[in-house]
Design a protein around this motif. Sequence first.
Motif, PDB file in Angstrom:
ATOM      1  N   ASP A 142     -63.390   2.311  73.237  1.00 53.34           N
ATOM      2  CA  ASP A 142     -64.833   2.521  73.121  1.00 53.34           C
ATOM      3  C   ASP A 142     -65.180   2.313  71.639  1.00 53.34           C
ATOM      4  O   ASP A 142     -64.542   2.920  70.768  1.00 53.34           O
ATOM      5  CB  ASP A 142     -65.147   3.961  73.572  1.00 53.34           C
ATOM      6  N   HIS A 167     -68.408   1.821  69.264  1.00 54.48           N
ATOM      7  CA  HIS A 167     -69.859   1.768  69.058  1.00 54.48           C
ATOM      8  C   HIS A 167     -70.243   1.596  67.589  1.00 54.48           C
ATOM      9  O   HIS A 167     -69.641   2.242  66.721  1.00 54.48           O
ATOM     10  CB  HIS A 167     -70.494   3.072  69.550  1.00 54.48           C
ATOM     11  N   HIS A 211     -70.083   9.240  69.057  1.00 54.03           N
ATOM     12  CA  HIS A 211     -68.634   9.202  69.302  1.00 54.03           C
ATOM     13  C   HIS A 211     -68.114   7.780  69.133  1.00 54.03           C
ATOM     14  O   HIS A 211     -68.871   6.817  69.272  1.00 54.03           O
ATOM     15  CB  HIS A 211     -68.313   9.702  70.720  1.00 54.03           C
ATOM     16  N   ASP A 221     -74.885   0.231  76.584  1.00 54.55           N
ATOM     17  CA  ASP A 221     -73.616   0.954  76.635  1.00 54.55           C
ATOM     18  C   ASP A 221     -72.673   0.196  77.569  1.00 54.55           C
ATOM     19  O   ASP A 221     -73.091  -0.694  78.330  1.00 54.55           O
ATOM     20  CB  ASP A 221     -73.837   2.392  77.124  1.00 54.55           C
TER      21      ASP A 221
HETATM   22 ZN    ZN Z   1     -69.044   5.584  74.488  1.00 51.32          ZN
END
Ligand code: ZN
Length: 211
Positions: free
Chosen positions: A55, A57, A90, A122
Amino acid sequence: MVGMDVDQNGDLLLIIDVQNDFCPGGALAVADGDAVVPVINALSDRFAHRVLTQDWHPAGHSSFASSHPGGQPFGSVTMPYGPQTLWPDHCVQGTPGADFHAGLAATGAELVIRKGFRAPIDSYSAFFENDQTTPTGLGGYLRERGFTRLFLTGLATDFCVAFSALDARKLGFDVVLVEDACRAIDLDGSLAAARDRMAAAGVAFAASADI
Ligand code: ZN
Ligand code: VGL
């Protein structure tokens, strides 16, 4: 399900988001999230092929509650592509929270697929972003490599693992969810709902001891 044989050519271990922010002490800690690490490490030895997801971001990502005036973590907003749960900040690119858990023995992994790097969208699934149309490229990669069955592990069962499992089924892969190699966020019954959807989509459930 007992005694599944691993096919060293057609089977792949997919390790989803085993990152510090999803482990105890992290920004979006999953209860007992780090408990998946020894399970995945043991399982990893049984497979010739492994892929990791991360993940990933940018700061100010649209899935962060902090990016929305009055936005609350675990609340929801409507995005152009539909409802989106808001999360604490996060897995920000380049931060320690986005690093893989230090105990994860993943050196042999052949690919790290990063997702959620586009600020306006997302991406829970390892295959398609949350608009359900933008591909990450993983489906084509796995198909071209000749893998037919994916064993899913990691965090979180009811979000990134479940969305990945459902998309993998849509793409025609056989999918086995290794239950003790996953942990859930479980927001408002999301774990039970995800299990039902996965079962209905033909995802098989297994324990690591049976593999
Ligand atoms: Zn995420
Ligand atoms: C995840 C929420 C937000 C996950 C990632 O890995 O399940 N969940 N970003």
